[in-house]
Design a protein around this motif. Sequence first.
Motif, short mmCIF file in Angstrom:
data_model
loop_
_atom_site.label_atom_id
_atom_site.label_comp_id
_atom_site.label_asym_id
_atom_site.label_seq_id
_atom_site.Cartn_x
_atom_site.Cartn_y
_atom_site.Cartn_z
N THR A 218 0.79 -1.23 0.00
CA THR A 218 0.00 0.00 0.00
C THR A 218 0.82 1.27 0.00
O THR A 218 0.27 2.37 -0.13
CB THR A 218 -0.94 0.03 1.22
N GLY A 219 2.15 1.19 0.17
CA GLY A 219 2.99 2.38 0.13
C GLY A 219 3.25 2.99 1.50
O GLY A 219 2.76 2.50 2.52
N THR A 317 8.45 6.78 -6.82
CA THR A 317 7.97 5.81 -7.80
C THR A 317 8.19 4.37 -7.35
O THR A 317 7.75 3.45 -8.01
CB THR A 317 8.67 6.02 -9.16
N ASP A 320 5.02 2.54 -4.39
CA ASP A 320 4.15 3.70 -4.63
C ASP A 320 2.69 3.45 -4.28
O ASP A 320 1.84 4.30 -4.54
CB ASP A 320 4.26 4.14 -6.08
N GLY A 321 2.39 2.28 -3.70
CA GLY A 321 1.03 2.05 -3.23
C GLY A 321 0.21 1.09 -4.05
O GLY A 321 -0.88 0.70 -3.61
N ASP A 322 0.69 0.67 -5.23
CA ASP A 322 -0.11 -0.27 -6.02
C ASP A 322 0.33 -1.71 -5.85
O ASP A 322 -0.29 -2.63 -6.37
CB ASP A 322 -0.10 0.11 -7.50
N GLY A 323 1.43 -1.93 -5.11
CA GLY A 323 1.88 -3.30 -4.84
C GLY A 323 2.50 -4.00 -6.03
O GLY A 323 2.70 -5.22 -5.99
N ARG A 324 2.82 -3.27 -7.10
CA ARG A 324 3.37 -3.88 -8.31
C ARG A 324 4.71 -3.24 -8.67
O ARG A 324 4.91 -2.04 -8.48
CB ARG A 324 2.41 -3.71 -9.49
N GLU A 326 7.17 -1.79 -11.40
CA GLU A 326 7.07 -1.20 -12.73
C GLU A 326 8.05 -1.89 -13.67
O GLU A 326 9.20 -2.13 -13.30
CB GLU A 326 7.36 0.29 -12.69
#
Length: 456
Positions: A218-219, A317, A320-324, A326
């Motif tokens: 969740t960041g 970045t 960053d909260g999306d759990g993925r 980049e």
Amino acid sequence: MNLARLAPAAPLLALGLLAACDVSRPIAGSESASTVCTACHGDAARLQDDPLVRAAPPVGLTGRGGGAHLVHLRGSALRGPLACSECHDVPATADHTNGVIELSLRGLARAKGATPSFNDPTCSSVYCHGATLVDGPAATPSWFAAGSVACGSCHGAPPANHDPASTSCSACHPGTVKPDGTIDVANGLHINGTIDVNRMHPDGWKAREQHGFTVNATGFTRCQSCHGQDLNGGTVGISCNACHAASGQAGWATNCTFCHGDRTSGRRSPPVDTQGRSDPALVSVGVHASHVGTTLTTPLACEECHPSHTSVLDDPTHIDGDGRAEVVFGTLARTGGAAATYTRLGPTDATCSSVYCHGQFTGGTRWTPSWTSAAQATCTSCHGAPPSTGRHGNHGSYGCSECHGHQGSGPTHVNGTKNVPFSTSAPGAVWSPATMTCGTFSCHGESHSSDRRWNG
């Protein structure tokens, strides 16, 4: 001491009141004391009130009514009663009848270093109305504007240093706010000069499986809202960094293996992923190991597929909260202008396509592998064996290593360049990429120069 002074509408002598007072008479601690006070101000008929509260306006000497006296002295939905002495010096005798109303604004009004003042008819810079709170001072209410203060007047709802999604104040301030959102006035913890916080995290939060996995998914925003942008304490005074250091992880913010990979070997890539998982059927794990431990080429650096990151605290970045993670392909995957593409369809389904590494080059087969497939790449996954380009077909009796110095593996395989170093079985042989010819190559003989042109 700064005193705000209000001149009454008419001198006390003119009202005929001063002469009626025994200025040496004690005014506190008895019913008769209340009678003495209410001779000049207040209402002796308010028998339900404390004697000093009974003496407070309304009615006042100025003829302007009592303003917000009773809201403060009786209490409200925001806090319990305030003592008269919080705003005024309470005299011992009636000799204070000097025609001036004096405000000392002491105690709670000055909590946390506030410097309160009264500019008729407004109080400002008082702790009670948010002078030292996040988003304060938002409230500079008029003394005569009833009901002008509510939740959100003195601090944000929630305050700016809190998680915007935290709409339940009682979760962190259970002694101050009730589950229904109203102030627990009886508990006395609201507007008391202290930020009362407890039970901010569930049981077991210290464990990596609790707070570590949650942060990775969740960041840092929620952590930073209380512990500060640098996680050194913030508004709650509890340092995440100090706790990590005490556990032997002082450099946690710049140590990749603190959140994923293998701390023992130092390998930064999964397995293990940021949730402690090692299942290759998950995109977060997949075939990382095949890329960073491959023998088909030099093991790939993380930056060939991911952005370069340093400190997780200085790089918004990352985590960053999306759990993925980049995926941003680097130089190798885009060799020759390849339009490298990564497609994630779900937590167990992702593919790479049009990448140089998997055949996006002249004569390549343009393999589109599944990131979660256990299938091992072979020579023919990315190109023919031999490739169909040039005169590869005429040289099928030779091994790849005769001309390329490798046999489907090694540092010159899948490196973005067509390497033709020739083996020791072709002494003196030279490859010219400009003319696409082999020179001084005994295999062709001096009289067969045309055979040395690769595309001729």
